[in-house]
Design a protein around this motif. Structure first.
Motif, mmCIF file in Angstrom:
data_model
loop_
_atom_site.group_PDB
_atom_site.id
_atom_site.type_symbol
_atom_site.label_atom_id
_atom_site.label_comp_id
_atom_site.label_asym_id
_atom_site.label_seq_id
_atom_site.Cartn_x
_atom_site.Cartn_y
_atom_site.Cartn_z
ATOM 1 N N HIS A 127 4.877 -0.236 -5.772
ATOM 2 C CA HIS A 127 4.756 0.670 -6.925
ATOM 3 C C HIS A 127 4.879 -0.109 -8.236
ATOM 4 O O HIS A 127 4.210 0.201 -9.219
ATOM 5 N N GLU A 159 12.423 5.943 -2.824
ATOM 6 C CA GLU A 159 11.041 5.703 -3.272
ATOM 7 C C GLU A 159 10.702 6.598 -4.464
ATOM 8 O O GLU A 159 10.132 6.122 -5.458
ATOM 9 N N ILE A 177 9.691 5.343 -8.321
ATOM 10 C CA ILE A 177 8.458 5.729 -9.034
ATOM 11 C C ILE A 177 8.819 6.350 -10.393
ATOM 12 O O ILE A 177 8.227 6.016 -11.427
ATOM 13 N N ARG A 190 8.449 -0.959 -0.164
ATOM 14 C CA ARG A 190 7.367 -0.163 -0.754
ATOM 15 C C ARG A 190 7.478 -0.092 -2.281
ATOM 16 O O ARG A 190 6.482 -0.045 -2.990
ATOM 17 N N ALA A 218 -0.483 9.722 -10.422
ATOM 18 C CA ALA A 218 0.711 8.888 -10.299
ATOM 19 C C ALA A 218 1.693 9.444 -9.278
ATOM 20 O O ALA A 218 2.363 8.688 -8.572
ATOM 21 N N ASN A 221 4.267 14.377 -2.920
ATOM 22 C CA ASN A 221 4.971 13.093 -2.818
ATOM 23 C C ASN A 221 6.500 13.229 -2.799
ATOM 24 O O ASN A 221 7.208 12.259 -2.507
ATOM 25 N N MET A 229 -4.453 6.359 -7.605
ATOM 26 C CA MET A 229 -3.866 5.002 -7.520
ATOM 27 C C MET A 229 -3.166 4.837 -6.162
ATOM 28 O O MET A 229 -1.942 4.899 -6.078
ATOM 29 N N ASP A 230 -3.932 4.606 -5.118
ATOM 30 C CA ASP A 230 -3.371 4.606 -3.766
ATOM 31 C C ASP A 230 -3.347 3.207 -3.149
ATOM 32 O O ASP A 230 -4.195 2.371 -3.449
ATOM 33 N N GLY A 231 -2.380 3.010 -2.255
ATOM 34 C CA GLY A 231 -2.309 1.762 -1.493
ATOM 35 C C GLY A 231 -1.142 0.863 -1.883
ATOM 36 O O GLY A 231 -1.021 -0.252 -1.360
ATOM 37 N N ASN A 232 -0.268 1.347 -2.744
ATOM 38 C CA ASN A 232 0.872 0.533 -3.185
ATOM 39 C C ASN A 232 1.787 0.167 -2.020
ATOM 40 O O ASN A 232 2.235 -0.979 -1.899
ATOM 41 N N GLY A 233 2.068 1.167 -1.175
ATOM 42 C CA GLY A 233 2.996 0.946 -0.061
ATOM 43 C C GLY A 233 2.452 -0.093 0.910
ATOM 44 O O GLY A 233 3.160 -1.026 1.303
ATOM 45 N N ARG A 234 1.170 0.060 1.284
ATOM 46 C CA ARG A 234 0.565 -0.885 2.233
ATOM 47 C C ARG A 234 0.507 -2.297 1.650
ATOM 48 O O ARG A 234 0.690 -3.287 2.342
ATOM 49 N N ARG A 288 8.706 12.011 0.216
ATOM 50 C CA ARG A 288 9.118 10.618 0.451
ATOM 51 C C ARG A 288 10.627 10.460 0.248
ATOM 52 O O ARG A 288 11.276 11.354 -0.273
HETATM 53 C C1 IPE Z 1 0.175 5.425 -4.110
HETATM 54 O O1 IPE Z 1 0.486 4.480 -3.167
HETATM 55 C C2 IPE Z 1 1.326 5.783 -5.005
HETATM 56 C C3 IPE Z 1 1.879 7.133 -4.767
HETATM 57 C C4 IPE Z 1 1.422 8.008 -3.913
HETATM 58 C C5 IPE Z 1 3.034 7.506 -5.563
HETATM 59 P P1 IPE Z 1 1.170 4.866 -1.792
HETATM 60 O O2 IPE Z 1 2.641 4.788 -1.964
HETATM 61 O O3 IPE Z 1 0.660 6.157 -1.278
HETATM 62 O O4 IPE Z 1 0.687 3.673 -0.888
HETATM 63 P P2 IPE Z 1 0.246 3.769 0.640
HETATM 64 O O5 IPE Z 1 -0.855 4.766 0.720
HETATM 65 O O6 IPE Z 1 1.448 4.181 1.417
HETATM 66 O O7 IPE Z 1 -0.220 2.390 0.958
#
Ligand code: IPE
Ligand code: IPE
Ligand code: MG
Length: 250
Positions: free
Chosen positions: A43, A81, A85, A39, A69, A74, A25-30, A77
């Protein structure tokens, strides 16, 4: 084990889905940054997507959905953040405790739970117990929390070494089935399909043992924007693949 029925997808087409789908499940931050949001907002949106996709998987007859998840990496971070999560996971589990029996959703965790906050661990234990009371054929979501593929293999090997040291097993007895049985995924078939949204084309330490013959599907869509139609596309791509498992096509 319940037979996989042919169900209709969102477009009304009959499909026979994979039995086990796994998603990074990637890309939440962007997603959040693009909108000028923190960010953590990404999530939160990603957690909603998980609810939606889990429900859809269940409705189309997928038996196992494994989602990444939070990885063993992770923790690098910010505390804010990581806390956000964990808070979202807690909220999901509190909700699950009340609804999983009614909705016939079994929940299981992959990963090393030892560094996870006691409150969250207690909730995970509670959902495990509720799951154990549900029929085995019911839909099952596996949530990977403090999960790393290498860490999972290490923990399994350590268990085996301990069994050898205790005289319960001999080193030469170890085979693939025995090691699989010591993994977090014991008893669960390997995922036929692994999906990674967000444009990155790597595993990031996800299901290293189980992915030996998985089909991979990548999309640029960020996880909070991922929807039922995207999953239909991934399943259609999977169905067009020629899975030979090292053999030769007749
Ligand atoms: C995925 O999204 C969620 C986790 C890794 C917890 P990201 O937080 O990695 O989102 P990007 O990759 O920075 O966009
Ligand atoms: C993988 O995503 C972990 C989860 C989605 C939970 P990351 O965002 O952590 O992976 P990298 O850093 O891009 O490889
Ligand atoms: Mg990421």
């Amino acid at each position: 084990m319940a037979a996989i029925d042919t169900k209709n997808n969102q477009a009304g087409q009959a499909i026979k889905p994979p039995r086990h789908i796994a998603i990074i499940m990637d890309g939440n931050g962007r997603w959040a940054t693009k909108r000028g949001l923190p960010r953590t907002a990404g999530h939160k949106a990603g957690a909603e997507t998980f609810r939606k996709i889990a429900t859809y998987c269940k409705n189309i007859g997928v038996q196992y959905l494994t989602v990444y998840a939070f990885s063993t990496e992770n923790w690098k971070r910010s505390a804010d953040e990581v806390g956000a999560i964990m808070g979202l996971l807690k909220r999901y589990l509190l909700e699950a405790v009340d609804t999983m029996e009614r909705d016939h959703i079994r929940l299981h965790f992959f990963g090393d739970m030892t560094p996870i906050a006691p409150e969250l661990r207690a909730l995970a234990h509670e959902t495990d117990e509720i799951s154990a009371g549900l029929p085995e054929g019911d839909f099952q979501a596996n949530v990977c929390l403090n999960y790393g593929g290498r860490d999972e293999i290490l923990r399994a090997v350590r268990k085996f070494a301990a069994q050898c040291a205790a005289g319960e097993r001999k080193p030469e007895e170890l085979d693939e089935a025995m090691l699989s049985g010591l993994m977090d995924s014991a008893g669960i078939p390997d995922p036929e399909l692994i999906i990674r949204p967000s444009g990155e084309q790597r595993l990031s330490n996800f299901l290293l043992w189980q992915c030996a013959y998985s089909e991979f599907y990548y999309t640029d869509t960020l996880w909070p924007d991922f929807d039922e139609a995207e999953l239909d596309k991934a399943i259609a791509a999977y169905q067009s693949r020629d899975r030979r498992f090292g053999g030769v096509k007749k």
